[in-house]
Design an enzyme around this catalytic site. Structure first.
Site, PDB file in Angstrom:
ATOM      1  N   ASN A   9       0.871  -1.182   0.000  1.00  0.00           N
ATOM      2  CA  ASN A   9       0.000   0.000   0.000  1.00  0.00           C
ATOM      3  C   ASN A   9       0.903   1.225   0.000  1.00  0.00           C
ATOM      4  O   ASN A   9       1.492   1.561   1.022  1.00  0.00           O
ATOM      5  CB  ASN A   9      -0.885  -0.037   1.263  1.00  0.00           C
ATOM      6  CG  ASN A   9      -1.697   1.247   1.439  1.00  0.00           C
ATOM      7  OD1 ASN A   9      -1.801   2.055   0.514  1.00  0.00           O
ATOM      8  ND2 ASN A   9      -2.261   1.414   2.617  1.00  0.00           N
ATOM      9  N   TRP A  10       1.003   1.859  -1.163  1.00  0.00           N
ATOM     10  CA  TRP A  10       1.910   3.011  -1.282  1.00  0.00           C
ATOM     11  C   TRP A  10       1.345   4.270  -0.619  1.00  0.00           C
ATOM     12  O   TRP A  10       2.051   5.247  -0.483  1.00  0.00           O
ATOM     13  CB  TRP A  10       2.206   3.293  -2.760  1.00  0.00           C
ATOM     14  CG  TRP A  10       3.228   2.384  -3.376  1.00  0.00           C
ATOM     15  CD1 TRP A  10       3.955   1.414  -2.742  1.00  0.00           C
ATOM     16  CD2 TRP A  10       3.655   2.374  -4.750  1.00  0.00           C
ATOM     17  NE1 TRP A  10       4.804   0.801  -3.635  1.00  0.00           N
ATOM     18  CE2 TRP A  10       4.644   1.371  -4.873  1.00  0.00           C
ATOM     19  CE3 TRP A  10       3.308   3.111  -5.883  1.00  0.00           C
ATOM     20  CZ2 TRP A  10       5.279   1.092  -6.088  1.00  0.00           C
ATOM     21  CZ3 TRP A  10       3.931   2.835  -7.096  1.00  0.00           C
ATOM     22  CH2 TRP A  10       4.909   1.833  -7.200  1.00  0.00           C
ATOM     23  N   HIS A  98      -9.320   0.748   4.962  1.00  0.00           N
ATOM     24  CA  HIS A  98      -8.052   0.986   5.649  1.00  0.00           C
ATOM     25  C   HIS A  98      -8.307   1.926   6.826  1.00  0.00           C
ATOM     26  O   HIS A  98      -9.134   2.831   6.740  1.00  0.00           O
ATOM     27  CB  HIS A  98      -7.032   1.599   4.680  1.00  0.00           C
ATOM     28  CG  HIS A  98      -5.647   1.619   5.251  1.00  0.00           C
ATOM     29  ND1 HIS A  98      -5.232   2.573   6.153  1.00  0.00           N
ATOM     30  CD2 HIS A  98      -4.592   0.780   5.069  1.00  0.00           C
ATOM     31  CE1 HIS A  98      -3.981   2.309   6.504  1.00  0.00           C
ATOM     32  NE2 HIS A  98      -3.570   1.235   5.854  1.00  0.00           N
ATOM     33  N   GLU A 100      -6.771   4.362   7.930  1.00  0.00           N
ATOM     34  CA  GLU A 100      -6.598   5.797   7.649  1.00  0.00           C
ATOM     35  C   GLU A 100      -7.848   6.369   6.974  1.00  0.00           C
ATOM     36  O   GLU A 100      -8.207   7.520   7.193  1.00  0.00           O
ATOM     37  CB  GLU A 100      -5.342   6.008   6.788  1.00  0.00           C
ATOM     38  CG  GLU A 100      -4.075   5.787   7.601  1.00  0.00           C
ATOM     39  CD  GLU A 100      -2.868   5.313   6.811  1.00  0.00           C
ATOM     40  OE1 GLU A 100      -2.875   5.390   5.573  1.00  0.00           O
ATOM     41  OE2 GLU A 100      -1.905   4.828   7.457  1.00  0.00           O
ATOM     42  N   SER A 216       3.528  -2.603  10.291  1.00  0.00           N
ATOM     43  CA  SER A 216       4.984  -2.606  10.497  1.00  0.00           C
ATOM     44  C   SER A 216       5.636  -3.940  10.160  1.00  0.00           C
ATOM     45  O   SER A 216       6.589  -4.376  10.815  1.00  0.00           O
ATOM     46  CB  SER A 216       5.318  -2.176  11.938  1.00  0.00           C
ATOM     47  OG  SER A 216       4.860  -0.874  12.168  1.00  0.00           O
ATOM     48  N   GLY A 237       2.842  -1.350   4.237  1.00  0.00           N
ATOM     49  CA  GLY A 237       2.851   0.091   3.964  1.00  0.00           C
ATOM     50  C   GLY A 237       4.262   0.560   3.658  1.00  0.00           C
ATOM     51  O   GLY A 237       4.769   0.409   2.545  1.00  0.00           O
ATOM     52  N   GLY A 238       4.934   1.118   4.667  1.00  0.00           N
ATOM     53  CA  GLY A 238       6.255   1.741   4.492  1.00  0.00           C
ATOM     54  C   GLY A 238       7.241   0.891   3.713  1.00  0.00           C
ATOM     55  O   GLY A 238       7.916   1.384   2.800  1.00  0.00           O
TER      56      GLY A 238
HETATM   57  C1  PEP Z   1      -0.685  -0.126   6.141  1.00  0.00           C
HETATM   58  O1  PEP Z   1      -0.829   1.067   6.065  1.00  0.00           O
HETATM   59  O2  PEP Z   1      -1.545  -0.887   5.639  1.00  0.00           O
HETATM   60  C2  PEP Z   1       0.485  -0.656   6.824  1.00  0.00           C
HETATM   61  C3  PEP Z   1       0.498  -1.907   7.183  1.00  0.00           C
HETATM   62  O3  PEP Z   1       1.513   0.242   7.041  1.00  0.00           O
HETATM   63  P1  PEP Z   1       2.959  -0.089   7.665  1.00  0.00           P
HETATM   64  O4  PEP Z   1       3.434  -1.349   7.022  1.00  0.00           O
HETATM   65  O5  PEP Z   1       3.791   1.094   7.292  1.00  0.00           O
HETATM   66  O6  PEP Z   1       2.765  -0.237   9.134  1.00  0.00           O
END
Ligand code: PEP
Length: 254
Positions: A9-10, A98, A100, A216, A237-238
């Site tokens: 997920n960019w 999501h 967010e 994470s 994500g990151g």
């Molecule tokens: C996400 O936003 O779906 C996510 C899992 O982010 P991160 O891997 O950065 O925690």
């Protein structure tokens, strides 16, 4: 056997050229290094999708998805993008729910149920996210929260429609924080989700549902998480912004 998927997920990162560059690196590394049957998905901003689909053409290990879609078919919704538009440029997946989107854009389970219907109608696969906040976990409400997200968001679907969903368990306290759920914590919730699916539909449907873990996830912790019996991959994500890290996570399934 259910499908193993690692989806990136960019979010709102990478301009057009940066996105094409990272995606090209991902495709090349996946071609050279991924030996298993796992599928990689990149859910990019809308502006990248068409070009990424072209880059991935003829290569069935990497798919492209969107991060949102509007619930209506079309109409006077300035600035929005419909499921039909997303389908028309060749995307295969859409992230829905999501945290967010729930937190910053007020998306409720009720709205997400409508978005799920529209996305499925256009033959796209939702990656439907559920997960509790830290406050909810500390109050020991996490099982109830997850159950309501399932019941109100996706359990109105019939078994055939439900079979097209991918679920993602994403504890909100682990997203973008560097704090990962332990494999035991993640497995406990994934097992709970699968039991709820079995109770609502059937054991067969539950056994064939892909449930991703997100929060994470990185090249160091992916193998331990993905080794859990009810964890079928990750929503990343990151680490999906860096081709090397993302492909190393995908390779946790090799
Ligand atoms: C996400 O936003 O779906 C996510 C899992 O982010 P991160 O891997 O950065 O925690």
């Amino acid at each position: 056997m259910r499908k193993k998927i690692v989806a990136g997920n960019w979010k709102m990162n990478l301009d057009y050229n940066e996105g094409l560059g990272v995606f090209t690196e991902i495709i090349n590394m996946v071609k050279d290094e991924v030996t298993g049957a796992q599928e990689a998905v990149i859910c990019s901003p809308f502006i990248h999708i068409n070009s990424l689909v072209q880059l991935a053409k003829g290569y069935n290990k990497v798919s492209v998805g969107a991060q949102n879609a509007h619930q209506a078919e079309s109409g006077a919704y300035t600035g929005e993008i419909s499921a039909r538009m997303i389908k028309s440029i060749g995307a295969a997946y859409v992230i829905l729910g999501h945290s967010e989107r729930r937190q910053y854009f007020g998306e409720t389970n009720e709205l997400l149920a409508k978005k799920t219907d529209t996305v499925l109608k256009h033959d796209l696969r939702p990656i439907f996210c559920i997960g509790e906040t830290l406050q909810e976990r500390e109050a020991n409400e996490h099982f109830d929260v997850i159950k309501s997200q399932l019941v109100e968001g996706v359990f109105h679907l019939d078994a055939e429609q439900f079979g097209k969903l991918v679920l993602a368990y994403e504890p909100v306290w682990a997203i973008g924080t560097g704090v990962t759920a332990s494999s035991a914590q993640a497995q406990e919730i994934h097992e709970f989700i699968r039991k709820e699916i079995a109770a609502k539909y059937s054991q067969e449907v539950a056994d064939s549902t892909t449930i991703l873990y997100g929060g994470s996830c990185n090249p160091k912790n992916a193998a331990e998480l993905f080794a859990c019996p009810d964890i079928d991959g990750g929503l990343i994500g990151g680490a999906s912004l860096k081709s090397r890290d993302f492909v190393d996570i995908i390779k946790a399934f090799n």
